[in-house]
Every structure is written in C-alpha cells, then in structure tokens.
Design a protein around this motif. Structure first.
Motif, PDB file in Angstrom:
ATOM      1  N   UNK A 209      -3.728   6.764  -3.304  1.00  0.00           N
ATOM      2  CA  UNK A 209      -3.113   5.553  -2.776  1.00  0.00           C
ATOM      3  C   UNK A 209      -3.160   4.451  -3.821  1.00  0.00           C
TER       4      UNK A 209
ATOM      5  N   UNK B 107       0.884  -1.160   0.000  1.00  0.00           N
ATOM      6  CA  UNK B 107       0.000   0.000   0.000  1.00  0.00           C
ATOM      7  C   UNK B 107       0.915   1.200   0.000  1.00  0.00           C
ATOM      8  N   UNK B 108       0.783   2.057  -0.979  1.00  0.00           N
ATOM      9  CA  UNK B 108       1.723   3.175  -1.073  1.00  0.00           C
ATOM     10  C   UNK B 108       1.041   4.371  -1.700  1.00  0.00           C
ATOM     11  N   UNK B 109       1.424   5.576  -1.292  1.00  0.00           N
ATOM     12  CA  UNK B 109       0.858   6.762  -1.918  1.00  0.00           C
ATOM     13  C   UNK B 109       1.393   6.929  -3.341  1.00  0.00           C
ATOM     14  N   UNK B 110       0.653   7.628  -4.174  1.00  0.00           N
ATOM     15  CA  UNK B 110       1.191   7.960  -5.496  1.00  0.00           C
ATOM     16  C   UNK B 110       0.994   9.444  -5.764  1.00  0.00           C
ATOM     17  N   UNK B 111       1.824   9.957  -6.637  1.00  0.00           N
ATOM     18  CA  UNK B 111       1.745  11.352  -7.056  1.00  0.00           C
ATOM     19  C   UNK B 111       1.806  11.352  -8.572  1.00  0.00           C
TER      20      UNK B 111
END
Lengths: 224, 706
Positions: free
Chosen positions: B456, B435-439
């Motif tokens: 996310x 689970x990781x944030x994205x930009x």
C-alpha cells in the motif's frame, strides 16, 4: 500468507483519495470495478416506466422517446436547447436524465453526445421550416474514432415518399406522411424512415441510423 | 396502422456501413506474422500490439510485437528452454529482439515480401535472417460462414537458424553460436552469412473461426537436438489448427517436427480500437446571445465598470468544476475574457478547452466576444487558445464542426497573467491525499523470471502556492519476493544492481520532495526539485526546457546532484554522490513518431548518450524503445553489453471507456546493469508541456465539441 492476502484485499477495497489532485490510478480502477459489480448485481432497468396520455398532456415542455436497438436501451428526453438557423432549419438538442444528448435538425439526427462512438457532426439536406429530410444526395457523418479522431462516413441517399400513414403514440393517432431515405456507401446500406406530421411541423416518429457504433435509433415525439 | 419495425425487416439481410478494418494476420511461435515455426511475408495493421505465448518440446516463448509504421515491426522475446544443460544452465532463459521490414506490398499478382532479422542482438540463440513472400487468395465460404475463406501461401529463404535444414550455397561463413558471449551487441558480422535453406507453407482460414496451417521448416534445431537433447526431431513438417476465440484472442494446437505437441495463444490489440468507446457525459449546448439588433441593451458594456470579475468568477467556478476543470484565474474586460484553468479529468486537453469555452458562453455578458483559454499545470501556463464567441455559436452544428472551429481558433504562447486578473478562491494552499495499492514487478531473474512486491502507498501532496509542490509517499509492503532477488557483481559502482538490498525493507519512505515550477521567459519552463526522488536516490535536481507552443522541436537541460539513499529508505544517505545530468533534444516527427536524444553523465559517472524512439497516439498510448551507449566497455558493463529496453504506456481511460488522465505502463529491460543508468525524478517537464501544445491539441481536436 493467507492473512497477508486477505489484508491486501481489504486494502484494495479501501483504496481512496481526497483533494483536487486526480485520484491515483489504482483508486480509479477499483472504483470502476466496484461500479461494474454493482451493475451486475442489480442491473439498471432498460425498460421505461409506461406513461399515459394524461401524464403527457400535463407536461410543460416537449418530450421525446428514444430506443437504441442494438443495446435494447430506452430513455425519455427533454429539450436542452433550441436554435433557429433560418434556411438551414431548426436544431433541437434533446437530453436524457443521464447526460446523453441528441441533436436533431428539423427532426433529422445530426449529432449525438455521451453515448460512445458518437456522431460528431453531419451534413444533411433539410429546408427551412419543413420537417424531415428535404431531398436525396450526400449524407456525410463524422464519427468519433478510438484515437481521438473524427472518421468520415460518406453515404449517398435517395428520398421517396411512401404516402399517408396514421401513427399511434400513447393513445393518440397522428396523420403523417412516411418518407424513406435509402442510403449506401462504405460497404453497406442504411434505411432511415420518417413519419412526418406536416400540420404540426414535426417528425412525429422516426428510425434513423446513428453510425457503426450506435446502430439504429427509434425516436417518437410524445408531446406536444 | 404502422408497425414500427416496418423498416427493420427489409434491413436484416444487408450490412450497415462500417469503417474498413485491416485484416490481422495470425502469428507464429516467435510471435510475428507467420505459420507455425516459420515466418510469413505479412505485416500487422499499423499500431498493432501483440502478445504471443507458445510452447513445444520444452521450449516456451513469450513475445511482444509492435507495428509502429505499416512497413516495420519490432519484437521483444523472452524464452525458456528446458534440459539445455549448456554453460551450466539446466533451464536456459534468454531474451532477444527481432525487426521486420516490408520490402513490397501485396498486389494483384505480386506477393508481399518481408525481410526479417530474428534475435539480431542477443546471445543469438534464435539468430536467423529471412526473406519471405506471401500471397493471399480468396476461397469459397465454408458451411454457414457468410465471409469467404482465405488461403495464404508463403515461401522463403532463410539464413542462420532458418538455413540449417536442407541447406545449400550461401555467402561467407557464420561464426558458431557461443554460449559464453555476454550478448547485446549487434551481430551484423553474421547476418545473411553461412548456408541458406528454403522454407514454406500454407494457412487456410476456412471461416471466421477456424484455420489450418501446414509448413515445411528449414530449422534443424541443431543445438537442441544434437548438442543437447531438448527434444527429438523426426520430420521437417509441422501442422496445426487455430481457433479465433474472440476478435482479440486466437488459440492454436499443433504437431511439430514429427514428435512434439505444441500450443500457442495470440492476443492482438490496437491502440486505435479501445475495448469500449470512450463515453464522456454530454456537454451543455453553447448558449447563444440575444440578437444585437433587436436587443441592444443586452449588449451594453456598462457592466464592465463595476469590477465584475469576482462575481463572474463565482458563477463560472462551479460550472467548470462539474466538468473536472479548476479555475486558476480570470481577467475580464468589456469585450474580452482570459480564463486560466487546470484540467484534472480529460486525457484530451481539447475536450477541456471545448468545455471551458462553453462555460464562458453561459456566464459572460453578451459584449464579451473574445475568449482566451489558457491551460495551466503545476502553476505553468502552457498554451493559449483564442476563440471568437461568434464562431463558437455559429459552428456548433456545422457539418464539419471540428475542422471549422480549428480553422478559426488561434493557438499560441500563454504569457503571464495580467495585473487585473482575479485568482481562484480557496485554491491555495491545496492538500490532497490518497491510499492506494502498489505492484512492483521485476523481470528476468534466471532463478525466477517474474518477481513482484505488493503493498500500500500512502501519498500526500501539498501545494502552498501556484508552482509549488510538496509531495511524499510512504510505502508499506504486504507481500512479495523482490527481496530474494540476486545482487550481481559489477565492475562499476553498484548504482542499480543492488535493488534487492533496498527490497529488504517493508516500510519505506518512497519519496518526499519540494518542487518549484516557473517560467523564466517566453517558451521557457523551469523546475527545481529537492528531496528524496525515488527509492535509491535523493538530492537536488534542476531542469530547463525550451518549447515554443507551435514547435515540433524542444530542447532541455537537466542537472542533478544525486546522493545514494540508505538501504532502509528512511532519511539517511550512503556516501556515494554523483553529478549527473543531460542535454536533451525532443523531436515530434509529425507522423506519430517521437524521438529523443539525451547526452550527458549517468549515475555511475559514465558519459554517453541515450537514443529513444516512441510511437505516440493521440489518445495517450505510447510504445517505444531506447538504448544507451556510454564510455563503459562491454566487458565492464557485463551481461547485455549496453543498456537498452522497451517501454509502453496505456491510458487508463482507454480501458475504462471513461475520462481519466492516468496511464499505466512499464519499462522492460532485458537486464538492469549499472552502466547508462539514470536518475528517476518525479514531475519532469517535457511530457506535461507537450500535451498542451499545438501538435497534441490539433491531434485530439475532434474532442473540442465533445
């Protein structure tokens, strides 16, 4: 919008992963940031717990104390490996509790690992079982650079004997000879000092330069 | 009694040895070495990567400059001009590229001479060419400074923008600036044409921190001050002061053209100089075998008859795992061992190989003399490094340890594992999730120069067997404004210009695919991927790569059948389908430069070729540029005339100072159109294969003993 922002923050803090695949980039960045914040809140102790001679005498193996002058950090080290290379002397690898090592050839620093900007290998002059440097001449260090390369630092050294001196280390006095190695090259000068205890065949205490990144190390052999 | 600091007091006055650092020149308002608005003849140190932000008189300039070789630099600039009021732009945004070439290096008497082409391909609003010379003099140190100051004198001859004030002579006529031009094409018909003018100035670096700059500008700002009224020009003389805030950051304040205050911020970094040195936990020293003459029974080979591989595997696995390495297979005989393993931790495969060799030295019985170390990735055996155990033991503390072990190591093709090999236990099936944030940023929309979505990613990867990957990623947007982006009209099928329509949906299936990797023959690598590759396309993708371990050249073919996905990015497709694919040649020029040419059919059905050149560093940094020419005419293509852009990638470990295989990077296009557009398929072969081959391994070889 504010709700979303706080939700986003919560997700960032919750970034996580599991499995044999490497963690995603963001997860690595955030776990690293978290570690940095923890260190800032409760900095690791740089001072060493004091020891007494009685504690040192009770140790099974040898013990070395190292201080990095530039970082003000210090550590106790134990012997990780020893290797007899005959005429080229004896290499001792000392290890700290947090996985850094120093390799000394007859008490002269030849390599470091796990400190960053390490000495990969060195050309120095020692002879047989004689502790400390055995003469002047070229002192070549290969230093780890920022692009995975080994950078060469060539110094030219003189060795002088400053005579007998007594060194005290944790309640014990040792008779030593003070050897001073003065080196120059690559736009600078270095002075390495060795207090050699010939009776025990060790460099009891020294101050040695470990390259442009690490600066001077102070070493004291506490035991035996 | 000895006071420990005896040596230190004598020491303080003298510097310790250090590696020579090439001085970095300061940058001008256009983000290239120079004065204030004028360039100088200096070059940045090799590899330097700079960002400059400058502002005066309603004009903001944001420039990235990269110096891939000592004699050439290239820049990409985005700029804004307020009150432009031409061709319907109240605030005008433009993009441009510069190149600079060093013609002569500074000598004892000779100045350094540089030829520059500014904004040489865009709509040409900043178009200008120049020849400029700079000579450096030492000045006495000022105040408490220990270092001497530096005085730099520059003088140059300019054309175009740099030939507009105090102009004389010249060759031919220069076509006037045309705001309705679609731009993008090389404007060689105007280079060094029209009137010329002289410019010059000086920079006095007084001490480590402060510098003064003074210049005479040959730019008359004709369009800005006469055609429109962006600002008023009263004088050709500019001056200012700069402050080196940190080794990487420099700030400046200026007074320009007799009427305007200006500011600049210059950030310079070099991929060869990380912010903090990479720190890898120390490896265990090489375990040395007992002496054969005094201890012959330890060297017995009878153990080899007892099928020892499973036992050795269980001893070796945990040691490798501590170092972030995964045992794929092990094949043991009395005098030789072959270890196949995956590197999940180090950007440098040389570090992984060194650590695997040390692990074998700890576990293998003394009679095993030859170590074969095979790097594996996605089930592909990429290369084989062969090392004699005696060399490993003898050279660990050699004065020239890295070169000494390289000289006796063999690097060659891996070949398939033998039938007697035992495979790592409980490796497959393998499941990982994250689970990781994205930009997700988008650049250069005239209404909003930077748009971004954040959210996310929920990712999962399942590997049922070696060489098989099933992977998917769900994306939940939390905030952002990509959905407000424009959908510009296009004469071609809208294969990329409709990104804003995809950005309307918050919960999407970003990708979901099955991939199969295998090696059909020696030096050949193959991939088949089926599923949803990216936000806009799914389908079937096949790739074949030829890359011998010791070759600097690689050839590849990729054939894809791509279907355009529904805007909601669930499972459906639209009815746009295309065969797209390329034949590729990859060349490592052995000087840090990598070239790539792809010839084939693009997403809109256009046919042509992409040319790319990247400067790749051993530590994983890369910076490059590319352009694509296809049979789509400039008019059909629209703004920009053809597809082009710059790209860079920086390794995460470079920032963190700890090992990581991840990189962050981006591709920046001045404008995204539909011509020359390519499919984005996860897990292409070349990048991963190259990293384990001879050239990359030897470039990073210093890590072997780390």
């Amino acid at each position: 919008m504010r709700v979303l922002a706080s939700l986003a923050l919560a997700v960032l803090l919750a970034a996580c992963s599991s499995g044999t695949e490497e963690a995603p980039l963001q997860v690595q960045v955030f776990s690293n940031t978290r570690d940095l914040i923890r260190q800032r809140i409760s900095p690791a102790e740089t001072g060493l717990p004091p020891v007494t001679r009685a504690q040192l005498d009770a140790l099974d193996g040898p013990a070395l104390e190292v201080t990095l002058e530039t970082r003000g950090a210090a550590a106790y080290l134990y012997v990780n490996a020893e290797r007899d290379e005959g005429a080229a002397g004896q290499v001792t690898v000392w290890r700290t509790g947090d996985n850094s090592t120093l390799a000394l050839r007859n008490g002269v620093l030849v390599a470091t690992r796990g400190l960053g900007g390490d000495i990969l290998s060195s050309e120095i002059r020692v002879s047989g079982g004689q502790p400390g440097p055995s003469g002047g001449g070229a002192h070549v260090m290969l230093i780890r650079g920022g692009d995975e390369e080994a950078r060469r630092l060539v110094l030219v050294c003189d060795l002088e004997d400053l005579g007998a001196e007594t060194v005290e280390i944790v309640e014990r006095r040792y008779p030593t000879r003070h050897l001073r190695q003065s080196c120059s090259g690559s736009g600078g000068e270095v002075v390495n000092d060795y207090w050699v205890e010939e009776r025990a065949g060790v460099v009891r205490q020294s101050r040695q330069w470990a390259g442009p990144h690490l600066g001077y190390l102070r070493l004291r052999q506490l035991a035996p | 009694m000895v006071v420990f600091t005896a040596g230190a007091s004598a020491q303080e006055a003298v510097d310790t040895p250090r590696f020579r650092i090439v001085p970095q020149p300061s940058l001008n308002f256009y983000g290239v070495p120079g004065l204030i608005d004028m360039p100088s003849g200096e070059m940045l140190p090799e590899g330097q990567f700079t960002t400059t932000i400058s502002y005066f008189g309603g004009q903001g300039r944001y420039t990235l400059t990269f110096q891939p070789t000592p004699w050439m630099s290239a820049s990409f600039r985005y700029n804004s001009i307020r009150n432009w009021n031409l061709a319907g732009f109240p605030t005008y945004y433009d993009r441009g590229f510069d190149v600079r070439f060093r013609l002569a290096q500074e000598g004892r008497y000779r100045p350094q001479i540089t030829l520059g082409l500014q904004d040489f391909a865009g709509t040409g609003i900043y178009a200008g060419e120049y020849l400029v010379a700079t000579k450096t003099f030492e000045t006495p140190p000022l105040g408490t400074s220990r270092l001497p100051g530096r005085l730099k004198l520059s003088a140059g001859l300019g054309w175009g923008r740099f030939g507009s004030f105090g102009s004389f002579g010249g060759f031919g006529t220069r076509p006037p600036y045309d705001p309705s031009n679609t731009g993008g094409q090389l404007s060689y018909d105007q280079w060094f044409r029209g009137p010329m003018a002289l410019f010059g100035g000086l920079e006095w670096q007084m001490n480590e921190k402060w510098a003064l700059k003074l210049e005479y500008s040959s730019d008359d700002y004709v369009t800005e001050t006469q055609t429109t009224s962006v600002f008023q020009k009263k004088s050709p003389v500019n001056f200012g002061v700069e402050w080196q805030a940190s080794p990487r950051t420099r700030l400046g304040a200026y007074y320009l053209y007799g009427s305007e205050f200006g500011l600049s911020a210059q950030i310079q970094l070099n991929p060869k100089q990380p912010p903090m040195p990479m720190t890898v936990p120390a490896p265990q020293p090489v375990a040395v075998r007992p002496d054969r003459a005094t201890n012959p029974e330890a060297w017995s080979t009878s153990w080899a008859d007892a099928k020892p591989a499973p036992l050795l595997r269980s001893l070796l696995g945990p040691i490798l795992k501590d170092d972030g390495l995964i045992l794929e297979s092990l094949d043991v005989s009395a005098d030789r061992v072959e270890l196949r393993f995956r590197n999940t931790r180090y950007m440098s495969n040389a570090i992984a190989i060194g650590r695997a060799a040390r692990a074998l030295a700890r576990v293998m019985p003394p009679s095993v003399e030859t170590f074969d170390l095979v790097l594996v990735s996605r089930g592909l055996s990429l290369s084989r490094v062969t090392i004699r155990r005696s060399d490993l033991e003898a050279l660990e503390f050699d004065p020239e340890a890295p070169d000494a072990i390289l000289a006796v190591a063999g690097i060659g093709a891996a070949g398939p594992p033998s039938e007697t090999a035992v495979f790592g236990r409980e490796l497959y099936p393998d499941f990982s999730w994250s689970v990781a944030p994205y930009f997700a940023p988008a650049y250069f929309d005239p209404q909003q120069p930077i748009r971004i979505d954040v959210g996310v990613d929920f990712g999962a990867t399942y590997q049922p067997a070696p060489g098989w990957v099933i992977s998917g990623k769900l994306r939940q947007r939390l905030a952002g404004n990509l959905k407000d982006g424009r959908v510009s009209p296009s004469a071609l099928p809208p294969v990329r210009t409709d990104q804003a329509l995809y950005a309307q949906y918050g919960t999407t299936l970003n990708n979901l695919y099955v991939a199969r990797y295998w090696q059909p023959g020696e030096d050949l690598y193959a991939r088949v991927t089926a599923g949803y590759f990216e936000y806009a396309y799914g389908g079937l993708s096949t790739e074949l790569l030829w890359k011998p371990v010791n070759s600097l050249l690689a050839l590849g073919v990729e054939l894809n059948y791509a279907l355009k996905r529904d805007y909601n990015q669930r499972l459906g497709f639209q009815d746009y389908k295309v065969f797209t694919g390329h034949a590729s040649a990859y060349m490592d020029f052995n000087n840090g430069l990598h070239g790539q040419i792809d010839v084939g059919r693009y997403l809109a059905g256009d046919v042509g070729a992409t040319f790319a050149l990247d400067r790749v560093f051993a530590n994983g940094w890369s910076v490059g540029a590319f352009f694509t020419l296809t049979n789509v005419s400039a008019a059909e293509f629209g703004e920009g005339s053809f597809d082009k852009g710059i790209r860079f990638s920086m390794p995460l470990g470079w920032f963190l100072g700890k090992p990581s295989r991840k990189s962050m990077g981006t591709v920046i296009r001045p404008i995204q159109r539909d011509g020359g557009a390519r499919l984005s398929v996860p897990g292409r072969l070349y990048g991963e294969v190259r990293k384990a081959h001879h050239k990359a391994l030897t470039d990073q070889w210093a890590g072997f003993w780390e």
